[in-house]
Design an enzyme around this catalytic site. Structure first.
Site, PDB file in Angstrom:
ATOM      1  N   GLY A 174     -18.253  -6.253   8.551  1.00  0.00           N
ATOM      2  CA  GLY A 174     -17.446  -5.267   7.842  1.00  0.00           C
ATOM      3  C   GLY A 174     -18.311  -4.089   7.444  1.00  0.00           C
ATOM      4  N   GLN A 211     -20.704   3.382   2.690  1.00  0.00           N
ATOM      5  CA  GLN A 211     -21.963   2.888   3.254  1.00  0.00           C
ATOM      6  C   GLN A 211     -22.541   3.838   4.295  1.00  0.00           C
ATOM      7  OE1 GLN A 211     -20.308  -1.271   4.084  1.00  0.00           O
ATOM      8  NE2 GLN A 211     -22.462  -1.651   3.655  1.00  0.00           N
ATOM      9  N   CYS A 248     -25.148  -7.874   2.630  1.00  0.00           N
ATOM     10  CA  CYS A 248     -24.547  -6.548   2.735  1.00  0.00           C
ATOM     11  C   CYS A 248     -25.508  -5.656   3.517  1.00  0.00           C
ATOM     12  CB  CYS A 248     -24.305  -5.973   1.342  1.00  0.00           C
ATOM     13  SG  CYS A 248     -23.609  -4.308   1.370  1.00  0.00           S
ATOM     14  N   LEU A 249     -24.979  -4.900   4.479  1.00  0.00           N
ATOM     15  CA  LEU A 249     -25.836  -4.026   5.285  1.00  0.00           C
ATOM     16  C   LEU A 249     -26.551  -2.983   4.414  1.00  0.00           C
ATOM     17  CD1 LEU A 249     -23.499  -3.453   8.374  1.00  0.00           C
ATOM     18  CD2 LEU A 249     -25.575  -4.849   8.306  1.00  0.00           C
ATOM     19  N   HIS A 293     -14.946  -7.778  -0.211  1.00  0.00           N
ATOM     20  CA  HIS A 293     -16.273  -7.146  -0.242  1.00  0.00           C
ATOM     21  C   HIS A 293     -16.170  -5.653   0.117  1.00  0.00           C
ATOM     22  CE1 HIS A 293     -20.776  -7.340   0.781  1.00  0.00           C
ATOM     23  NE2 HIS A 293     -20.393  -6.155   1.243  1.00  0.00           N
ATOM     24  N   GLU A 294     -15.435  -5.355   1.191  1.00  0.00           N
ATOM     25  CA  GLU A 294     -15.339  -3.951   1.637  1.00  0.00           C
ATOM     26  C   GLU A 294     -14.535  -3.106   0.650  1.00  0.00           C
ATOM     27  OE1 GLU A 294     -17.461  -3.317   3.754  1.00  0.00           O
ATOM     28  OE2 GLU A 294     -17.718  -5.357   4.485  1.00  0.00           O
ATOM     29  N   HIS A 333     -16.629  -1.992  -2.065  1.00  0.00           N
ATOM     30  CA  HIS A 333     -17.455  -0.829  -1.708  1.00  0.00           C
ATOM     31  C   HIS A 333     -16.737   0.481  -2.014  1.00  0.00           C
ATOM     32  CE1 HIS A 333     -21.191  -2.080   0.091  1.00  0.00           C
ATOM     33  NE2 HIS A 333     -20.612  -2.925   0.928  1.00  0.00           N
TER      34      HIS A 333
HETATM   35 NI    NI Z   1     -21.452  -4.534   2.026  1.00  0.00          NI
END
Ligand code: NI
Length: 182
Positions: free
Chosen positions: A48, A53, A90-91, A132-133, A136
């Protein structure tokens, strides 16, 4: 479709903490960004990715846990049910994983990339990724769920990431952010 070059912002970048604004009129530019976000998610082996991000504070996310790609605009959770705890990465917070308590099942309401309303019922991992997204786009990160013990464990790592974000900002001034301005 022309590819837009996007880069993943890491912890310490202010875009990750801003509340994103809803998309009012979906344009070709939004579709291009979503497509580039999906490519970046795949090339980063993520499941995701949310627009903040990549430094874009508009409500857009992409999700694919291996069961098909979702490109969603203005996603909202309209129903939650049950509880689950998964260890999440998380990226934007590389090298850190946190156990996060979330709903086990959710219903997500959103628009697809052409503005058509969609409703998705998700459970288990997919439900977790949507939550999660959507966090963000509210400026919330997994580190906000860290227990006191986790916080002590990740303190040094977070300081390193923050330093990295600051260095990156210095090495590439306004150019990148202005290119992505909508
Ligand atoms: Ni993330």
């Amino acid at each position: 479709m022309k590819e837009i070059k996007l880069r993943i912002k890491v912890f310490g970048d202010s875009a990750l903490r801003k509340k994103s604004v809803p998309v009012e009129k979906i344009t070709e530019e939004h579709r291009r960004i979503l497509s580039s976000m999906a490519n970046l998610m795949y090339s980063s082996s993520g499941v995701g990715l949310a627009a903040p991000q990549v430094g874009i504070n508009e409500c857009m996310i992409v999700v694919d846990i291996g069961e098909g790609l979702y490109k969603l605009i203005n996603p909202q959770i309209i129903r939650r049910q049950g509880r689950q705890v998964l260890e999440e990465g998380c990226l934007s917070v590389p090298g850190i994983s946190i156990k996060v308590k979330r709903a086990a099942k959710v219903t997500v309401k959103a628009l697809d990339e052409y503005g058509k309303p969609v409703e998705i019922n998700a459970e288990k991992l997919l439900a977790c990724v949507f939550q999660h997204e959507i966090d963000h786009i509210k400026g919330k990160l997994i580190v906000d769920y860290a227990s006191l013990f986790d916080r002590i464990k990740i303190k040094k790592k977070l300081a390193e990431l923050k330093k990295r974000a600051e260095d990156e900002k210095l090495s590439q001034p306004e150019r990148e952010s202005s290119k992505l301005q909508l």
